[in-house]
Design an enzyme around this catalytic site. Structure first.
Site, mmCIF file in Angstrom:
data_model
loop_
_atom_site.group_PDB
_atom_site.id
_atom_site.type_symbol
_atom_site.label_atom_id
_atom_site.label_comp_id
_atom_site.label_asym_id
_atom_site.label_seq_id
_atom_site.Cartn_x
_atom_site.Cartn_y
_atom_site.Cartn_z
ATOM 1 N N LYS A 54 0.847 -1.203 0.000
ATOM 2 C CA LYS A 54 0.000 0.000 0.000
ATOM 3 C C LYS A 54 0.877 1.246 0.000
ATOM 4 O O LYS A 54 2.080 1.165 0.270
ATOM 5 C CB LYS A 54 -0.896 -0.010 1.243
ATOM 6 C CG LYS A 54 -0.143 0.061 2.573
ATOM 7 C CD LYS A 54 -1.054 -0.280 3.750
ATOM 8 C CE LYS A 54 -0.282 -0.180 5.068
ATOM 9 N NZ LYS A 54 -1.093 -0.681 6.210
ATOM 10 N N ARG A 153 -10.882 0.358 14.527
ATOM 11 C CA ARG A 153 -10.523 1.074 13.307
ATOM 12 C C ARG A 153 -11.285 0.520 12.121
ATOM 13 O O ARG A 153 -12.118 1.202 11.529
ATOM 14 C CB ARG A 153 -9.006 0.992 13.084
ATOM 15 C CG ARG A 153 -8.510 1.853 11.952
ATOM 16 C CD ARG A 153 -7.013 1.754 11.749
ATOM 17 N NE ARG A 153 -6.614 0.518 11.066
ATOM 18 C CZ ARG A 153 -5.404 0.319 10.554
ATOM 19 N NH1 ARG A 153 -4.464 1.258 10.649
ATOM 20 N NH2 ARG A 153 -5.102 -0.805 9.948
ATOM 21 N N TYR A 275 15.598 30.317 8.847
ATOM 22 C CA TYR A 275 14.353 31.041 9.147
ATOM 23 C C TYR A 275 14.197 31.291 10.647
ATOM 24 O O TYR A 275 14.485 30.419 11.461
ATOM 25 C CB TYR A 275 13.141 30.249 8.651
ATOM 26 C CG TYR A 275 12.909 30.372 7.163
ATOM 27 C CD1 TYR A 275 12.658 31.617 6.588
ATOM 28 C CD2 TYR A 275 12.947 29.256 6.351
ATOM 29 C CE1 TYR A 275 12.448 31.724 5.217
ATOM 30 C CE2 TYR A 275 12.742 29.358 4.976
ATOM 31 C CZ TYR A 275 12.488 30.602 4.417
ATOM 32 O OH TYR A 275 12.284 30.707 3.067
ATOM 33 N N MET A 323 12.048 24.522 2.963
ATOM 34 C CA MET A 323 11.327 23.714 1.981
ATOM 35 C C MET A 323 12.284 22.928 1.079
ATOM 36 O O MET A 323 12.059 21.745 0.802
ATOM 37 C CB MET A 323 10.443 24.614 1.112
ATOM 38 C CG MET A 323 9.590 23.840 0.124
ATOM 39 S SD MET A 323 8.682 24.908 -1.003
ATOM 40 C CE MET A 323 7.443 25.586 0.073
HETATM 41 C C1 LIG Z 1 -0.381 -1.625 6.926
HETATM 42 C C2 LIG Z 1 -1.000 -2.896 7.318
HETATM 43 C C3 LIG Z 1 -0.220 -4.066 7.428
HETATM 44 C C4 LIG Z 1 1.289 -4.055 7.367
HETATM 45 O O1 LIG Z 1 1.759 -3.581 8.624
HETATM 46 P P1 LIG Z 1 3.325 -3.456 8.940
HETATM 47 O O2 LIG Z 1 3.336 -2.969 10.342
HETATM 48 O O3 LIG Z 1 3.881 -2.466 7.981
HETATM 49 O O4 LIG Z 1 3.914 -4.795 8.778
HETATM 50 C C5 LIG Z 1 -0.884 -5.270 7.636
HETATM 51 N N1 LIG Z 1 -2.228 -5.322 7.769
HETATM 52 C C6 LIG Z 1 -2.996 -4.206 7.713
HETATM 53 C C7 LIG Z 1 -4.460 -4.335 7.897
HETATM 54 C C8 LIG Z 1 -2.412 -2.955 7.499
HETATM 55 O O5 LIG Z 1 -3.174 -1.866 7.478
#
Ligand SMILES: *Cc1c(COP(=O)(O)O)cnc(C)c1O
Length: 384
Positions: A54, A153, A275, A323
């Site tokens: 992802k 969640r 800055y 930046m």
């Molecule tokens: C992002 C995610 C993972 C991977 O988690 P890591 O801590 O990066 O290994 C696995 N399962 C779900 C549902 C996630 O959202």
């Protein structure tokens, strides 16, 4: 076909120009990605190891990264959104499965099914929508069913699970490949939440018909085998992040980042730097300005914090992160060592990803996924 040395010279020149014209050089080691997948897959076997890709493979380029996991034997890929799944699919062979963790928005079910992408059903509403499409299409569409075991969640809550248990016939219209849940604190092996979530998962599974189970992320993959079940979903560890806090990191580093020096100067004591003049030199100081800033994902929280390295020499960040640039105190280096065009290390052998995250008060995931798109990206050790 042979390329002449003249052609090769031209290619080299163009690559050099691309590398020289960028503020930073981000190197992604594809062999390390493959080795990390193999390390986890071997450790988990007979549990299958998926790869979570992802957020553009944690910022590293899903189109380049996912095929490396495939080459290392991975056939299960997780993304967050349906559009990520659709974009990734052409980069992989068709003997794989892509799963969408965030579930499906109403009216995207057909698009998902048409592309043979497998949604995670996170609520009774999503389950009913998927079942409805399965009935219309008269086929048992594949899906994962997520249970919330204590993160509040995503996934069926306990009341929703009771609703499902009251009418299990809903599950007959579709093909549940795995029942899944997600761990909230698996990076800490001592967290009591791990056992609590496992117990809640076990209790829920007892009431459901038998399905394969996917439970562990990276952290969970390094816990006892009770957490592993049939399929694990590691993400961060594949990218070289530490799967468990306060333990040596067994993963191979994947990312290194170098930044270009764009100016050097010597200033007297009592000079304000950057800055808002947030830093005042205490003595005569040599400063190098490098061409990486917060627009490249280098956290602004690293103003007056953290460092770059040149060889073994630590070069502290002084002043605010701008930046497009950062100012470093390079007084520790012999004069003239750094000059216009020199490279310093931001992530690499001397400064790990985890160190940068700690200095910035965040986690490696945050640093990786923020890595900017102005860097010259080089992917090394490809075998495909
Ligand atoms: C992002 C995610 C993972 C991977 O988690 P890591 O801590 O990066 O290994 C696995 N399962 C779900 C549902 C996630 O959202």
């Amino acid at each position: 076909m042979s390329t002449t040395s003249y052609d090769q010279n031209l290619i080299q020149l163009e690559e050099d120009a691309a590398a020289l014209s960028a503020g930073g050089i981000l190197t992604i080691d594809l062999a390390a990605l493959r080795a990390n997948y193999k390390l986890i897959a071997d450790m988990l076997a007979p549990t299958r190891a998926a790869a979570v890709v992802k957020a553009d493979a944690y910022g590293l380029g899903a189109d380049k990264v996912a095929p490396q996991f495939y080459a290392a034997g991975c056939r299960d890929f997780f993304v967050a959104h349906l559009n990520e799944a659709i974009a990734l699919q052409p980069h992989l062979a068709n003997d794989i499965t892509i799963y969408v963790l965030n579930g499906l928005q109403p009216q995207t079910e057909q698009l998902c099914a048409k592309n043979n992408i497998v949604p995670v059903l996170n609520s009774m509403e999503q389950l009913r929508n998927w079942v409805a499409l399965a009935k219309v299409q008269n086929r048992r569409l594949p899906a994962l069913l997520q249970l919330d075991t204590g993160m509040a969640r995503l996934g069926l809550s306990e009341p929703e699970l009771r609703e499902l248990l009251a009418d299990l016939s809903l599950l007959e219209a579709i093909d549940i490949k795995y029942v899944i849940s997600h761990m909230a604190a698996a990076d800490n092996p001592d967290s009591p939440q791990n056992q609590a979530q496992l117990a809640q998962m076990q209790a829920a599974l007892k009431q459901l018909p038998h399905f394969p189970v996917a439970f562990s992320n990276s952290g969970g993959s390094f816990l006892q085998s009770a957490y592993h079940y049939d399929l694990a979903r590691p993400g961060i560890a594949l990218y070289g992040g530490a799967p468990q806090e306060n333990k040596p990191n067994p993963m191979h580093p994947v990312v290194s980042l170098q930044a270009r020096v764009i100016q050097c100067r010597t200033v007297p004591a009592q000079t304000l730097v950057g800055y808002s003049g947030s830093y005042t030199t205490k003595a005569e100081t040599r400063i190098a300005t490098i061409a990486v800033g917060y627009a490249d994902g280098w956290p602004r929280h690293l103003s007056n914090k953290g460092a770059a390295y040149y060889g073994d020499t630590r070069l502290p960040v002084i002043g605010r992160v701008s930046m497009d640039s950062i100012t470093l105190d390079i007084t520790a280096l012999p004069e003239g060592t750094l000059k216009l065009g020199s490279l310093v290390e931001l992530i690499g052998e001397r400064q790990t990803l985890e160190q940068v995250a700690r200095d910035a008060g965040t986690i490696s995931y945050d640093i990786l996924t923020a890595l900017g798109h102005r860097y010259h990206r080089t992917y090394i050790n490809n075998v495909l």
